[in-house]
Design an enzyme around this catalytic site. Structure first.
Site, PDB file in Angstrom:
ATOM      1  N   HIS A  75       0.571  -1.451  -0.019  1.00 56.61           N
ATOM      2  CA  HIS A  75       0.262  -0.335   0.028  1.00 56.61           C
ATOM      3  C   HIS A  75       1.125   1.360  -0.066  1.00 56.61           C
ATOM      4  CE1 HIS A  75      -4.341  -2.314   1.631  1.00 56.61           C
ATOM      5  NE2 HIS A  75      -3.555  -2.613   0.375  1.00 56.61           N
ATOM      6  N   TYR A 204      -9.525   5.280   7.807  1.00 58.38           N
ATOM      7  CA  TYR A 204      -9.508   5.940   8.746  1.00 58.38           C
ATOM      8  C   TYR A 204     -10.723   6.610   8.837  1.00 58.38           C
ATOM      9  CZ  TYR A 204      -5.171   3.690   9.963  1.00 58.38           C
ATOM     10  OH  TYR A 204      -3.729   2.695  10.212  1.00 58.38           O
ATOM     11  N   PRO A 296      -3.808   0.915  18.575  1.00 59.39           N
ATOM     12  CA  PRO A 296      -3.208   0.430  17.632  1.00 59.39           C
ATOM     13  C   PRO A 296      -4.103   1.251  16.169  1.00 59.39           C
ATOM     14  CG  PRO A 296      -5.933  -0.092  18.049  1.00 59.39           C
ATOM     15  CD  PRO A 296      -4.960   0.931  19.444  1.00 59.39           C
ATOM     16  N   LYS A 300       1.323   0.977  15.486  1.00 60.74           N
ATOM     17  CA  LYS A 300       3.174   0.776  15.129  1.00 60.74           C
ATOM     18  C   LYS A 300       2.882  -0.408  16.259  1.00 60.74           C
ATOM     19  CE  LYS A 300       4.425   4.016  12.488  1.00 60.74           C
ATOM     20  NZ  LYS A 300       4.473   3.041  11.412  1.00 60.74           N
ATOM     21  N   TYR A 388       3.926   7.579   8.904  1.00 56.99           N
ATOM     22  CA  TYR A 388       2.777   5.924   9.180  1.00 56.99           C
ATOM     23  C   TYR A 388       3.764   4.976   8.298  1.00 56.99           C
ATOM     24  CZ  TYR A 388      -1.263   3.217   8.056  1.00 56.99           C
ATOM     25  OH  TYR A 388      -2.695   2.479   7.870  1.00 56.99           O
TER      26      TYR A 388
END
Length: 393
Positions: A75, A204, A296, A300, A388
């Site tokens: 991704h 998200y 979560p 990480k 990220y």
């Protein structure tokens, strides 16, 4: 008492312990892994599987990346939804082409187990009452029980990769250990289903009803989460009620495309931030959840554990192959520096996207402004993306 002699004794047969065991073995550094549960139990754990760029490289170095590379989903971005709006986060654009790999932790653990079996690695399951001893001495050792027999593992170093509730951290005296903790007033209800993912990339979602996440394990296996009160139980939520609530938290165009089906697994995980310092005491080294936990939201947890393994692996290699113990001596400081950056990012993502039941109008406006700033600032977007995909080791 039966005894085993090795260089490194590892408590915990999850991904962290297995990965370190495999890496050390490939460098000729003997080790033994002690795991309290059966292999099937460990492989039955359903966990997140968004792997940072650096973690994927570590798996390849361990010789365990073939299936990850063939079956994992690369991704280069994800989405943040705010009410009816959806924004694309271009990871590759802001990180010089870096990406993440979506690959289930269960599959990753399976690959590591198979690699250890192929090399004849010592992974001892159902090792009960594991205890570290004399960790401040030059000759630490472990004891464990199987049935009526007690065994001893003589080693140079002990690695505690046995999770938050394990025994390793408890071996550090209370007057030495310093703990930092933040508990969040909600949890995540997660559902795994054999359905086509609603999006090729993670979504998200922030909404007035609470947070939601659309994730996936493969093109036919989806993982969805919604924010719920800590008082809720998984059995309170039927599949039908879960899907309806998830749809309410997603933009209409996403909700209309959502494929629903029976849940394979359903559970609620409370959200917590936790760090224990130091991560080394004598010849005992903590790694992963034994030393730190993150919410979560920023993906990480597993990745921070992998960074611990990176530092331990290179420290051990330098110690045994070059006679240089600097990496081991500075392990706690190095690992914690990266841990706290992951803590900050996970805390920020959690604060940015969740509905806090006791927040006032001021807090809500700040949250809205933070999102507006993120989508209007190249610098803010770059910071999000570099965190990220994973900061350099």
């Amino acid at each position: 008492m039966n005894s085993i002699t090795t260089k490194v004794g590892i408590i915990g047969g999850g991904p962290s312990g297995l990965l370190l065991s495999q890496l050390l073995d490939k460098k000729g550094i003997s080790n033994v892994v002690l795991e309290r549960h059966t292999r099937d139990y460990v492989l039955g754990r359903i966990r997140a599987g968004v792997l940072e760029h650096g973690f994927a490289e570590l798996m390849r170095e361990a010789g365990c990346g073939a299936r990850m590379d063939s079956e994992g989903e690369v991704h280069e971005g994800f989405f943040i939804a705010d009410g009816s709006s959806r924004y694309h986060i271009d990871l590759a654009k802001y990180t010089g082409g870096n990406s993440v790999v979506v690959y289930g932790q269960t599959e990753l653990t399976r690959d590591l187990y198979e690699a250890r079996s192929e090399r004849g690695g010592q992974v001892i399951h159902e090792a009960l009452d594991v205890r570290p001893h004399d960790v401040k001495s030059a000759n630490p050792y472990l004891t464990y029980r199987q049935g009526d027999e007690t065994f001893r593992v003589n080693c140079d170093f002990i690695i505690g990769a046995d999770g938050f509730h394990g025994v390793s951290r408890k071996a550090i005296p209370r007057d030495v250990l310093k703990e930092y903790e933040k508990l969040y007033p909600f949890g995540w209800l997660g559902v795994l289903s054999r359905t086509k993912p609603v999006s090729p990339e993670l979504i998200y979602a922030k909404s007035d009803r609470g947070f939601a996440l659309c994730s996936l394990r493969s093109q036919m296996l989806s993982r969805y989460y919604i924010q719920v009160p800590l008082s809720d139980q998984a059995e309170d939520w039927s599949d039908e009620v879960f899907w309806e609530e998830l749809k309410r938290r997603l933009p209409d165009d996403v909700a209309s495309e959502l494929e629903t089906g029976p849940s394979i697994e359903k559970s609620i995980a409370p959200l917590r931030s936790y760090v224990a310092e130091p991560m080394r005491y004598g010849n005992l080294f903590l790694a992963g959840d034994a030393a730190h936990i993150v919410p979560p939201t920023g993906a990480k947890g597993l990745n921070t554990a992998a960074s611990d393994i990176h530092y331990l692996y290179h420290g051990m290699v330098d110690h045994y192959l070059s006679g240089d113990s600097t990496g081991l001596e500075t392990y706690s400081e190095k690992a914690l520096a990266r841990v706290w950056k992951a803590q900050r990012f996970s805390w920020w993502m959690t604060m940015l996207l969740h509905h806090f039941p006791d927040s006032g109008a001021y807090d809500q406006r700040l949250q809205e402004t933070d999102l507006e700033y993120l989508f209007s600032s190249e610098a803010a977007m770059r910071s999000l993306c570099e965190n990220y995909v994973g900061l350099p080791f």
